[in-house]
Design a protein around this motif. Structure first.
Motif, mmCIF file in Angstrom:
data_model
loop_
_atom_site.group_PDB
_atom_site.id
_atom_site.type_symbol
_atom_site.label_atom_id
_atom_site.label_comp_id
_atom_site.label_asym_id
_atom_site.label_seq_id
_atom_site.Cartn_x
_atom_site.Cartn_y
_atom_site.Cartn_z
ATOM 1 N N LEU A 69 12.267 39.967 18.504
ATOM 2 C CA LEU A 69 12.416 40.952 16.627
ATOM 3 C C LEU A 69 11.678 41.277 16.198
ATOM 4 C CD1 LEU A 69 15.751 39.269 15.908
ATOM 5 C CD2 LEU A 69 15.816 40.421 17.115
ATOM 6 N N GLY A 70 10.189 41.177 16.788
ATOM 7 C CA GLY A 70 9.452 41.287 15.755
ATOM 8 C C GLY A 70 8.627 40.764 14.805
ATOM 9 N N HIS A 71 9.185 39.326 14.826
ATOM 10 C CA HIS A 71 9.188 38.321 13.699
ATOM 11 C C HIS A 71 7.947 36.794 14.422
ATOM 12 C CE1 HIS A 71 11.278 40.888 11.131
ATOM 13 N NE2 HIS A 71 12.530 40.639 11.642
ATOM 14 N N ALA A 72 7.379 36.290 13.444
ATOM 15 C CA ALA A 72 6.559 35.095 13.637
ATOM 16 C C ALA A 72 6.959 34.153 13.914
ATOM 17 C CB ALA A 72 4.894 35.300 13.263
ATOM 18 N N ARG A 73 6.814 32.720 14.118
ATOM 19 C CA ARG A 73 7.628 31.810 13.756
ATOM 20 C C ARG A 73 6.085 31.027 13.005
ATOM 21 N NH1 ARG A 73 9.677 27.480 17.618
ATOM 22 N NH2 ARG A 73 11.128 28.992 18.406
ATOM 23 N N TRP A 74 6.419 30.132 11.821
ATOM 24 C CA TRP A 74 5.997 30.244 11.316
ATOM 25 C C TRP A 74 5.474 27.864 10.871
ATOM 26 C CZ3 TRP A 74 1.746 32.818 8.554
ATOM 27 C CH2 TRP A 74 1.947 34.098 8.864
ATOM 28 N N VAL A 75 5.231 27.741 10.639
ATOM 29 C CA VAL A 75 4.907 26.002 10.496
ATOM 30 C C VAL A 75 4.662 26.045 9.137
ATOM 31 C CG1 VAL A 75 4.847 23.793 11.430
ATOM 32 C CG2 VAL A 75 4.742 25.268 12.485
ATOM 33 N N LEU A 76 5.048 25.475 7.688
ATOM 34 C CA LEU A 76 4.331 25.120 6.518
ATOM 35 C C LEU A 76 4.916 23.441 6.231
ATOM 36 C CD1 LEU A 76 7.651 27.417 5.702
ATOM 37 C CD2 LEU A 76 5.482 27.871 5.788
ATOM 38 N N SER A 99 14.240 25.574 9.349
ATOM 39 C CA SER A 99 14.594 24.355 10.380
ATOM 40 C C SER A 99 13.334 22.976 10.206
ATOM 41 C CB SER A 99 15.003 24.983 12.009
ATOM 42 O OG SER A 99 13.530 25.414 12.564
ATOM 43 N N TRP A 100 13.773 22.576 11.216
ATOM 44 C CA TRP A 100 13.040 21.300 11.081
ATOM 45 C C TRP A 100 12.579 21.114 9.842
ATOM 46 C CZ3 TRP A 100 14.064 18.247 15.525
ATOM 47 C CH2 TRP A 100 14.970 18.524 16.785
ATOM 48 N N VAL A 113 9.581 23.807 9.488
ATOM 49 C CA VAL A 113 9.831 25.630 10.806
ATOM 50 C C VAL A 113 10.063 27.217 10.407
ATOM 51 C CG1 VAL A 113 9.948 26.794 12.938
ATOM 52 C CG2 VAL A 113 9.433 24.081 12.371
ATOM 53 N N SER A 114 9.997 27.708 9.536
ATOM 54 C CA SER A 114 10.398 28.917 9.252
ATOM 55 C C SER A 114 10.561 30.625 10.245
ATOM 56 C CB SER A 114 9.089 29.314 8.103
ATOM 57 O OG SER A 114 9.791 31.047 7.283
ATOM 58 N N ARG A 115 11.479 30.859 10.442
ATOM 59 C CA ARG A 115 11.814 31.759 12.198
ATOM 60 C C ARG A 115 12.780 33.200 10.443
ATOM 61 N NH1 ARG A 115 14.602 27.933 15.715
ATOM 62 N NH2 ARG A 115 15.481 27.136 13.912
ATOM 63 N N GLN A 326 17.576 19.466 11.406
ATOM 64 C CA GLN A 326 16.732 20.475 12.742
ATOM 65 C C GLN A 326 17.172 21.416 12.971
ATOM 66 O OE1 GLN A 326 16.697 15.822 15.615
ATOM 67 N NE2 GLN A 326 18.700 16.395 14.661
ATOM 68 N N ALA A 327 17.022 22.119 15.215
ATOM 69 C CA ALA A 327 16.727 23.058 14.706
ATOM 70 C C ALA A 327 18.182 23.986 14.172
ATOM 71 C CB ALA A 327 17.674 23.292 16.280
ATOM 72 N N GLN A 328 19.093 23.653 14.126
ATOM 73 C CA GLN A 328 20.810 23.703 13.649
ATOM 74 C C GLN A 328 21.216 23.366 12.707
ATOM 75 O OE1 GLN A 328 21.578 26.597 13.591
ATOM 76 N NE2 GLN A 328 23.124 26.477 12.625
ATOM 77 N N THR A 329 21.099 21.349 12.693
ATOM 78 C CA THR A 329 22.176 20.387 12.157
ATOM 79 C C THR A 329 21.116 19.634 11.141
ATOM 80 O OG1 THR A 329 21.246 18.779 13.711
ATOM 81 C CG2 THR A 329 23.151 20.227 14.435
#
Length: 340
Positions: A69-76, A99-100, A113-115, A326-329
């Protein structure tokens, strides 16, 4: 035929583990097909799956990969004072783009994790919301440059299947695509409605998805297949690892010589303990998520498996004190909270 009675214990038997592997391989596999592969009934597979969910051991969700979708994933990584870190983690767990969310064993650092699904949402989070939060003393953002796909998804139960059974399972259908399409994908309001429902239940029936979107069930199936092929939609499983016999979860932050970065990342994907590994920007250039039985297992992994790899010049190990999301929960103590 395996016993099909509900299991009150959190211990997973061979049939449970086979069902888990099949869902990791293809999250929406029909239970009738899986029952045929495992030589048991569709009803038995369905009951075991419901038991795993009700006991808070696993949850299946559809996830949006923001890269196509044109966006990056970030670990904060966010540093706080020990008395405010848990409150910070609880607040972050409520953000839909995060998430996470994990409180580290230091008691004063939180990772997540930022999405973000748009530049505006990314900037709002990284430039305004987090820097202005009173609990945040320091923020480091690592952009994920490349994710190394694993040779087998955790928890690695493939060995419980025969070669013939694996062939019947077919190609892997749940793993996110390593690269997005040449043309960026636009999502409609109906797409967003379908993705929101799949985020709550990755195995939501086509009829339910049709009612949510206003489409017909065949159109839902076609659009879902299109989004999966484009790399926008993938399916993931959240696990309550403690209830599966694992006591240590954490992150590894590695500094690797640039010429060895690809080789080290690829080698780590073959390690049973590794759940996720990616090349990132920032002071460390390789980040990995790890699950071990206990601290002794973690020590052996660091000294024996990582120690055998050339090119690693520095390592930081950050065990998780508590995973809140976690990813969703969300996690409720050692079990997955019910998703509504």
């Amino acid at each position: 035929m395996p016993d099909d009675s509900p299991m009150e214990s959190s211990v997973m038997d061979v049939l449970d583990k086979q069902i888990v592997h099949a869902l990791v391989h293809d999250a929406r596999i029909p239970f009738a097909k899986l029952g045929g592969i495992l030589e048991t009934s569709e009803q038995t597979v369905a009951r075991r799956y419901r038991s795993l969910r009700q006991r808070g051991i696993l949850h299946v969700s559809g996830q949006v990969n923001a890269v196509p979708l044109g966006h990056a994933r970030w670990v904060l990584r966010l540093k706080s004072t020990p008395d405010k870190a848990l409150r910070l983690a609880e607040s972050l767990a409520r953000f839909p783009d995060l998430s996470w969310v994990t409180l580290l064993s230091t008691g004063s650092e939180v990772t997540c994790v930022s999405r973000p699904r748009s530049v505006e949402r990314r900037d709002a989070l990284l430039l305004h919301t987090l820097p202005r939060a009173p609990q945040v003393l320091e923020l480091t953002a690592h952009e994920v440059m490349h994710r190394f796909p694993p040779d087998e998804e955790w928890p690695r139960y493939r060995h419980l299947f025969t070669a013939e059974q694996l062939e019947e399972l077919g190609p892997h259908r749940s793993r996110p695509a390593s690269a997005g399409p040449d043309v960026l994908v636009d999502l409609s309001a109906a797409d967003e409605a379908m993705l929101a429902l799949l985020g709550r239940d990755g195995r939501a029936p086509y009829a339910q998805l049709a009612a949510e979107t206003g489409w017909t069930a065949p159109r839902v199936a076609r659009r879902m297949a299109e989004l999966v092929a484009a790399g926008v939609l993938y399916f993931d499983l959240d696990f309550a690892i403690e209830r599966m016999g694992y006591g240590v979860r954490g992150a590894l932050w590695l500094r690797v010589r640039p010429s060895d970065l690809d080789a080290v990342g690829r080698a780590m994907t073959t390690h049973p303990e590794i759940v996720f590994v990616a090349a990132t920007t920032g002071p460390s250039n390789l980040m990995a998520s790890i699950i071990c039985r206990d601290t002794a297992h973690l020590y052996r992994y660091v000294t024996e498996r990582l120690g055998a790899l050339d090119g690693i010049t520095g390592l930081e190990v950050t065990p998780s004190l508590r995973v809140l999301k976690q990813a969703q929960t969300l996690l409720d103590s050692d079990r997955i909270a019910l998703v509504r």
